[in-house]
Design a protein around this motif. Structure first.
Motif, mmCIF file in Angstrom:
data_model
loop_
_atom_site.group_PDB
_atom_site.id
_atom_site.type_symbol
_atom_site.label_atom_id
_atom_site.label_comp_id
_atom_site.label_asym_id
_atom_site.label_seq_id
_atom_site.Cartn_x
_atom_site.Cartn_y
_atom_site.Cartn_z
ATOM 1 N N GLY A 59 0.785 -1.228 0.000
ATOM 2 C CA GLY A 59 0.000 0.000 0.000
ATOM 3 C C GLY A 59 0.815 1.275 0.000
ATOM 4 O O GLY A 59 0.257 2.363 -0.141
ATOM 5 N N ARG A 60 2.123 1.165 0.141
ATOM 6 C CA ARG A 60 2.957 2.358 0.081
ATOM 7 C C ARG A 60 3.201 2.768 -1.371
ATOM 8 O O ARG A 60 3.029 1.981 -2.291
ATOM 9 C CB ARG A 60 4.288 2.126 0.811
ATOM 10 C CG ARG A 60 4.131 1.904 2.306
ATOM 11 C CD ARG A 60 5.486 1.904 3.007
ATOM 12 N NE ARG A 60 6.359 0.822 2.518
ATOM 13 C CZ ARG A 60 7.667 0.739 2.805
ATOM 14 N NH1 ARG A 60 8.239 1.677 3.550
ATOM 15 N NH2 ARG A 60 8.375 -0.275 2.342
ATOM 16 N N ALA A 72 12.320 7.153 -3.366
ATOM 17 C CA ALA A 72 11.623 7.469 -2.123
ATOM 18 C C ALA A 72 10.338 6.674 -2.019
ATOM 19 O O ALA A 72 9.821 6.157 -3.021
ATOM 20 C CB ALA A 72 11.327 8.965 -2.033
ATOM 21 N N VAL A 73 9.833 6.579 -0.785
ATOM 22 C CA VAL A 73 8.578 5.884 -0.544
ATOM 23 C C VAL A 73 7.728 6.725 0.392
ATOM 24 O O VAL A 73 8.237 7.399 1.296
ATOM 25 C CB VAL A 73 8.830 4.474 0.043
ATOM 26 C CG1 VAL A 73 9.503 4.539 1.417
ATOM 27 C CG2 VAL A 73 7.540 3.662 0.103
ATOM 28 N N PHE A 74 6.410 6.714 0.132
ATOM 29 C CA PHE A 74 5.449 7.483 0.905
ATOM 30 C C PHE A 74 4.400 6.537 1.460
ATOM 31 O O PHE A 74 3.874 5.683 0.737
ATOM 32 C CB PHE A 74 4.789 8.536 0.018
ATOM 33 C CG PHE A 74 3.641 9.264 0.652
ATOM 34 C CD1 PHE A 74 3.858 10.193 1.661
ATOM 35 C CD2 PHE A 74 2.333 9.037 0.226
ATOM 36 C CE1 PHE A 74 2.793 10.873 2.247
ATOM 37 C CE2 PHE A 74 1.268 9.714 0.792
ATOM 38 C CZ PHE A 74 1.505 10.637 1.810
ATOM 39 N N PRO A 321 -6.559 0.346 -8.255
ATOM 40 C CA PRO A 321 -7.929 -0.189 -8.206
ATOM 41 C C PRO A 321 -8.444 -0.406 -6.794
ATOM 42 O O PRO A 321 -9.661 -0.416 -6.570
ATOM 43 C CB PRO A 321 -7.810 -1.521 -8.965
ATOM 44 C CG PRO A 321 -6.377 -1.900 -8.852
ATOM 45 C CD PRO A 321 -5.619 -0.617 -8.843
ATOM 46 N N GLY A 322 -7.533 -0.573 -5.826
ATOM 47 C CA GLY A 322 -7.971 -0.803 -4.459
ATOM 48 C C GLY A 322 -8.689 0.372 -3.846
ATOM 49 O O GLY A 322 -9.615 0.201 -3.044
ATOM 50 N N THR A 323 -8.282 1.576 -4.209
ATOM 51 C CA THR A 323 -8.907 2.792 -3.664
ATOM 52 C C THR A 323 -9.598 3.612 -4.741
ATOM 53 O O THR A 323 -10.083 4.707 -4.455
ATOM 54 C CB THR A 323 -7.844 3.671 -2.968
ATOM 55 O OG1 THR A 323 -6.846 4.063 -3.925
ATOM 56 C CG2 THR A 323 -7.179 2.915 -1.831
ATOM 57 N N ASP A 324 -9.619 3.092 -5.977
ATOM 58 C CA ASP A 324 -10.229 3.809 -7.098
ATOM 59 C C ASP A 324 -9.631 5.208 -7.208
ATOM 60 O O ASP A 324 -10.349 6.215 -7.253
ATOM 61 C CB ASP A 324 -11.751 3.878 -6.930
ATOM 62 C CG ASP A 324 -12.471 4.021 -8.265
ATOM 63 O OD1 ASP A 324 -11.891 3.630 -9.286
ATOM 64 O OD2 ASP A 324 -13.611 4.526 -8.282
ATOM 65 N N SER A 325 -8.300 5.245 -7.243
ATOM 66 C CA SER A 325 -7.586 6.513 -7.226
ATOM 67 C C SER A 325 -6.501 6.547 -8.298
ATOM 68 O O SER A 325 -6.035 5.505 -8.772
ATOM 69 C CB SER A 325 -6.923 6.742 -5.862
ATOM 70 O OG SER A 325 -7.862 6.763 -4.811
ATOM 71 N N LEU A 326 -6.086 7.754 -8.630
ATOM 72 C CA LEU A 326 -4.917 7.991 -9.460
ATOM 73 C C LEU A 326 -3.814 8.572 -8.594
ATOM 74 O O LEU A 326 -4.073 9.426 -7.741
ATOM 75 C CB LEU A 326 -5.241 8.976 -10.589
ATOM 76 C CG LEU A 326 -6.448 8.690 -11.481
ATOM 77 C CD1 LEU A 326 -6.642 9.831 -12.464
ATOM 78 C CD2 LEU A 326 -6.293 7.375 -12.204
ATOM 79 N N TRP A 327 -2.584 8.141 -8.812
ATOM 80 C CA TRP A 327 -1.424 8.722 -8.139
ATOM 81 C C TRP A 327 -0.549 9.416 -9.183
ATOM 82 O O TRP A 327 -0.354 8.901 -10.286
ATOM 83 C CB TRP A 327 -0.610 7.648 -7.419
ATOM 84 C CG TRP A 327 -1.242 7.181 -6.148
ATOM 85 C CD1 TRP A 327 -2.051 6.091 -5.980
ATOM 86 C CD2 TRP A 327 -1.109 7.780 -4.857
ATOM 87 N NE1 TRP A 327 -2.435 5.981 -4.665
ATOM 88 C CE2 TRP A 327 -1.871 6.998 -3.947
ATOM 89 C CE3 TRP A 327 -0.425 8.889 -4.365
ATOM 90 C CZ2 TRP A 327 -1.959 7.305 -2.592
ATOM 91 C CZ3 TRP A 327 -0.514 9.202 -3.016
ATOM 92 C CH2 TRP A 327 -1.270 8.414 -2.154
ATOM 93 N N PHE A 328 -0.014 10.582 -8.813
ATOM 94 C CA PHE A 328 0.823 11.333 -9.742
ATOM 95 C C PHE A 328 1.786 12.215 -8.966
ATOM 96 O O PHE A 328 1.601 12.503 -7.778
ATOM 97 C CB PHE A 328 -0.033 12.196 -10.682
ATOM 98 C CG PHE A 328 -0.942 13.168 -9.965
ATOM 99 C CD1 PHE A 328 -0.499 14.441 -9.635
ATOM 100 C CD2 PHE A 328 -2.245 12.807 -9.627
ATOM 101 C CE1 PHE A 328 -1.337 15.336 -8.966
ATOM 102 C CE2 PHE A 328 -3.087 13.690 -8.973
ATOM 103 C CZ PHE A 328 -2.631 14.953 -8.644
#
Length: 342
Positions: A59-60, A72-74, A321-328
């Motif tokens: 999930g990171r 890096a990791v968030f 798909p787990g959170t129905d989100s886009l990361w950028f």
């Protein structure tokens, strides 16, 4: 029939109220339109161009600092960032994370592909081999093929490559068109690679068994595709960075379909698709940048969403798909998440 003056006044007032209520109802209907919720986090290392976030199995979110030479990791739960220095000269361009949670980094500056072990803090380095006609060796964008390999583009090297993750063996396929600038890349479930060629009006298809590369010309000679998306119906999507279109190519029929983007000076850059078959992209010429959604089922664009920080330029994004989100990532030095509507 004569009516009292107060009757006419009351009727006029009622009519005014009725007319005035119409825009309110329209606005209320618009407010119920699906909306995107964007949250951004300031990356703690200034002016490093954080980019190409990728979701790990835990999930990171892993990303690279292109101008800071770091990995890096968030952690979205704790909102904590952690930084790992890369070998000097790596100049990372992208990162993807395999099923074991190991990040793979494109060494755009030194012709390497690195695998990082978060437990030991050590890197395994694979050098892209010398190939006739391919120079420089500059791994650019990665895509898993679900068959044990990672496909990658080499923008200035004008080639497409694949690394076998078990053996570390790398194959490089030159692109026939000079100055084609291979850019975005993805792979289908069968392992076939699709890439866009930013320096020309073409996309490229690479067959996984023979590594045969085929170039396919887009309908417009001046088109310059930059990123790519795939949908479950088999279509290959692209964003035309210079002429403000998004388009779809159907390999089964050889047919194209294109739509003019909402903004006249659009500059569509980052692109991905979600599990509902919608296409998402960022218009980077408008400031602030605009996140745009397109629904192929209706042929319509969804309401645009400004990037809160402005974005400056959003270069790449992925769908979770787990959170129905886009990361950028943004050139305003932020990491962003866009939660999509149903």
């Amino acid at each position: 029939m004569n009516r009292p003056a107060f009757f006419h006044a009351a009727a006029a007032a009622l009519l005014a109220l009725a007319i005035g209520a119409l825009p309110v109802r329209a606005l209320a209907q618009e407010s119920r339109a699906p909306t995107v919720q964007i949250q951004e986090w300031q990356v703690p290392w200034p002016d490093t161009r954080p980019r190409d976030p990728y979701l790990a199995p835990d999930g990171r979110i892993w990303f690279v600092g292109q101008l800071g030479n770091y990995l890096a990791v968030f952690d979205p739960n704790t909102e904590a960032f952690e930084r790992y220095e890369l070998p000097e000269g790596t100049k990372p361009h992208t990162v993807v994370v395999d099923d074991d949670g190991l990040p793979w980094i494109a060494g755009n500056g030194n012709g390497t592909i690195l695998r990082f072990d978060p437990d030991s803090g050590e890197y395994t380095t694979y050098e892209v081999p010398e190939t006739p006609g391919v120079k420089p060796r500059d791994p650019h964008t990665f895509a898993f093929d679900d068959h044990g390999g990672i496909w990658f583009t080499m923008q200035r090297g004008n080639a497409i490559g694949r690394i076998d993750m078990d053996s570390g063996a790398i194959r490089v396929i030159p692109v026939p068109t000079d100055g084609a600038l291979p850019y975005g890349i993805l792979a289908t479930d069968s392992g076939r690679a699709w890439a866009v060629l930013l320096g020309t009006n073409k996309i490229a298809e690479v067959e996984p068994g023979t590594l045969e590369l085929t170039e396919i010309a887009l309908p417009r000679e001046q088109a310059r595709p930059r990123r790519i998306g795939l949908t479950d119906d088999g279509r290959v999507w692209y964003g035309d960075f210079t002429q403000a279109y998004i388009g779809a190519y159907d390999p089964a029929t050889g047919e194209f379909e294109e739509w003019k983007t909402p903004s006249a000076r659009s500059g569509p850059y980052a692109m991905t698709t979600d599990d509902d078959g919608r296409v998402w992209f960022v218009e980077t010429n408008p400031q602030p940048n605009l996140l745009q959604g397109f629904d192929p089922a209706t042929g319509k664009f969804l309401p645009p969403t400004p990037i809160p920080s402005g974005g400056q330029t959003v270069r790449h994004m992925v769908f979770d798909p787990g959170t129905d989100s886009l990361w950028f990532g943004t050139d305003t030095n932020r990491l962003g998440r866009a939660r999509l509507p149903d």
